[in-house]
Design a protein around this motif. Sequence first.
Motif, mmCIF file in Angstrom:
data_model
loop_
_atom_site.group_PDB
_atom_site.id
_atom_site.type_symbol
_atom_site.label_atom_id
_atom_site.label_comp_id
_atom_site.label_asym_id
_atom_site.label_seq_id
_atom_site.Cartn_x
_atom_site.Cartn_y
_atom_site.Cartn_z
ATOM 1 N N THR A 164 0.837 -1.190 0.000
ATOM 2 C CA THR A 164 0.000 0.000 0.000
ATOM 3 C C THR A 164 0.874 1.243 0.000
ATOM 4 O OG1 THR A 164 -1.776 1.187 1.162
ATOM 5 C CG2 THR A 164 -0.166 0.069 2.521
ATOM 6 N N SER A 165 0.362 2.309 -0.597
ATOM 7 C CA SER A 165 1.088 3.572 -0.583
ATOM 8 C C SER A 165 0.103 4.707 -0.385
ATOM 9 C CB SER A 165 1.851 3.790 -1.893
ATOM 10 O OG SER A 165 0.972 4.210 -2.919
ATOM 11 N N LEU A 166 0.593 5.806 0.163
ATOM 12 C CA LEU A 166 -0.222 7.005 0.332
ATOM 13 C C LEU A 166 0.527 8.161 -0.285
ATOM 14 C CD1 LEU A 166 -2.805 8.222 1.612
ATOM 15 C CD2 LEU A 166 -1.424 8.759 3.602
ATOM 16 N N ASN A 167 -0.076 8.819 -1.255
ATOM 17 C CA ASN A 167 0.590 9.906 -1.961
ATOM 18 C C ASN A 167 0.416 11.219 -1.222
ATOM 19 O OD1 ASN A 167 1.275 8.091 -3.986
ATOM 20 N ND2 ASN A 167 -0.559 8.528 -5.165
ATOM 21 N N THR A 168 1.270 12.172 -1.532
ATOM 22 C CA THR A 168 1.223 13.430 -0.811
ATOM 23 C C THR A 168 0.035 14.299 -1.201
ATOM 24 O OG1 THR A 168 2.667 14.455 -2.456
ATOM 25 C CG2 THR A 168 3.706 13.499 -0.509
ATOM 26 N N ASP A 169 -0.718 13.907 -2.248
ATOM 27 C CA ASP A 169 -1.921 14.656 -2.588
ATOM 28 C C ASP A 169 -3.166 13.989 -1.985
ATOM 29 O OD1 ASP A 169 -1.995 12.441 -4.129
ATOM 30 O OD2 ASP A 169 -2.315 13.451 -6.039
ATOM 31 N N ASP A 170 -2.946 13.197 -0.940
ATOM 32 C CA ASP A 170 -4.025 12.568 -0.183
ATOM 33 C C ASP A 170 -4.823 11.559 -1.004
ATOM 34 O OD1 ASP A 170 -3.420 13.970 2.168
ATOM 35 O OD2 ASP A 170 -4.516 15.710 1.441
ATOM 36 N N THR A 171 -4.164 10.920 -1.927
ATOM 37 C CA THR A 171 -4.746 9.762 -2.604
ATOM 38 C C THR A 171 -3.759 8.621 -2.449
ATOM 39 O OG1 THR A 171 -3.762 10.365 -4.718
ATOM 40 C CG2 THR A 171 -5.973 11.198 -4.260
ATOM 41 N N GLY A 172 -4.151 7.433 -2.807
ATOM 42 C CA GLY A 172 -3.256 6.305 -2.601
ATOM 43 C C GLY A 172 -3.472 5.218 -3.629
ATOM 44 N N ILE B 203 10.913 2.991 -0.919
ATOM 45 C CA ILE B 203 10.613 4.280 -1.539
ATOM 46 C C ILE B 203 11.010 4.197 -3.009
ATOM 47 C CG2 ILE B 203 11.041 6.756 -1.533
ATOM 48 C CD1 ILE B 203 11.803 6.540 1.396
ATOM 49 N N ILE B 204 10.056 4.480 -3.886
ATOM 50 C CA ILE B 204 10.317 4.510 -5.323
ATOM 51 C C ILE B 204 10.453 5.969 -5.739
ATOM 52 C CG2 ILE B 204 9.494 3.852 -7.601
ATOM 53 C CD1 ILE B 204 7.850 1.666 -6.343
ATOM 54 N N HIS B 205 11.646 6.360 -6.127
ATOM 55 C CA HIS B 205 11.899 7.720 -6.598
ATOM 56 C C HIS B 205 11.711 7.740 -8.115
ATOM 57 C CE1 HIS B 205 13.658 9.046 -2.725
ATOM 58 N NE2 HIS B 205 14.167 7.823 -2.671
ATOM 59 N N GLY C 100 9.965 13.380 -10.968
ATOM 60 C CA GLY C 100 10.425 14.190 -9.849
ATOM 61 C C GLY C 100 9.602 13.964 -8.596
ATOM 62 N N THR C 101 9.016 12.771 -8.444
ATOM 63 C CA THR C 101 8.177 12.452 -7.293
ATOM 64 C C THR C 101 8.688 11.168 -6.644
ATOM 65 O OG1 THR C 101 6.635 11.159 -8.654
ATOM 66 C CG2 THR C 101 6.170 13.516 -8.375
ATOM 67 N N GLN C 102 8.100 10.827 -5.508
ATOM 68 C CA GLN C 102 8.453 9.578 -4.847
ATOM 69 C C GLN C 102 7.219 8.957 -4.220
ATOM 70 O OE1 GLN C 102 11.398 10.980 -2.047
ATOM 71 N NE2 GLN C 102 9.936 10.983 -0.363
ATOM 72 N N ASP C 103 7.290 7.651 -4.037
ATOM 73 C CA ASP C 103 6.167 6.884 -3.516
ATOM 74 C C ASP C 103 6.714 5.887 -2.510
ATOM 75 O OD1 ASP C 103 3.543 6.214 -3.326
ATOM 76 O OD2 ASP C 103 3.420 5.098 -5.186
ATOM 77 N N GLU C 104 6.147 5.851 -1.318
ATOM 78 C CA GLU C 104 6.635 4.943 -0.278
ATOM 79 C C GLU C 104 5.649 3.792 -0.104
ATOM 80 O OE1 GLU C 104 8.143 4.937 4.375
ATOM 81 O OE2 GLU C 104 7.914 6.808 3.270
ATOM 82 N N LEU C 105 6.138 2.585 -0.264
ATOM 83 C CA LEU C 105 5.303 1.394 -0.235
ATOM 84 C C LEU C 105 5.492 0.637 1.077
ATOM 85 C CD1 LEU C 105 5.468 2.118 -3.275
ATOM 86 C CD2 LEU C 105 5.415 -0.323 -3.768
ATOM 87 N N THR C 106 4.375 0.155 1.625
ATOM 88 C CA THR C 106 4.374 -0.648 2.839
ATOM 89 C C THR C 106 3.720 -1.988 2.533
ATOM 90 O OG1 THR C 106 4.185 1.329 4.219
ATOM 91 C CG2 THR C 106 3.649 -0.785 5.244
ATOM 92 N N PHE C 107 4.372 -3.070 2.904
ATOM 93 C CA PHE C 107 3.848 -4.403 2.625
ATOM 94 C C PHE C 107 2.727 -4.746 3.596
ATOM 95 C CE2 PHE C 107 4.134 -9.119 3.110
ATOM 96 C CZ PHE C 107 3.720 -9.443 1.818
#
Length: 272
Positions: free
Chosen positions: A80-88, A146-148, A153-160
Amino acid sequence: MKIKYLLFLAPLLLCGCNTTERETLPQTAEATADTRETTSDEAPFTGTMDEIGDEELSPADPVQSLNITPSDYFTPGVWTSLNTDDTGNFYIFDQDGLHGKMIPMADADGIDFTYSIDGSTMTMYVGEEFTPYNAELERTDEGHVIIHMTFLGTQDELTFLSDVSAGDFTFYPAARLAKMAENYYKAQTGKDLAGVEYLISENDMVVLNLWVKDENGWRSDVDSYTVSMFTASGWSSITYDDVDLSGYQPEVPTEEVPEDDIPDVVESQIQS
């Protein structure tokens, strides 16, 4: 750390994959500028829960033509990931170490991808043309990835999600939960809402803000539900009562038979 990236990937990489709607925290929509509304005149989502089976994880191969080596970097299953624009997004990585799927939490309109990893560089191949996009990987002390996305120019942090099975993975998209909240509120109060806004919070939680128009036509919040995308149940942030939306699915629109097909049906009945 909040995250973002692949929600923007869909419209950039695939025709027909749309960006998702974004909603606000429980206070009000006026207090937050980057919000959008799910209103009562939207077409309801079909079905009950979105199901993603194993057979959908791997697009058709000409993967051999990519000449890539399977990777064990990602634990197979649901992330799962949560983006900085409050979507995931949810991500599903297949056991073959080659295939994945990104599924927006808002509407479940996902995309398949093939990937390869060389050191800390990840290449994602998207679409029928297997267009390559590079990203840099970083593993945190907590075990997150973290996927850069260098090209965005963005990043996404994934949690298993260790307790979620990829084989029978199901969830209620946030936009559908908004429709279900509208149905639930009307069943409880007998009143119609002007709209329901949603905010994808942490992991599988969604905040649903319910509002009506006052006598001057201005927005007036009447309740706020916090529910799980896995169970459609939670609580009211106003009354603190338990809330279960699972029995309030939006109606499935019936498909009308084209007029050109009707004579054929009648003719077949007469002949029989």
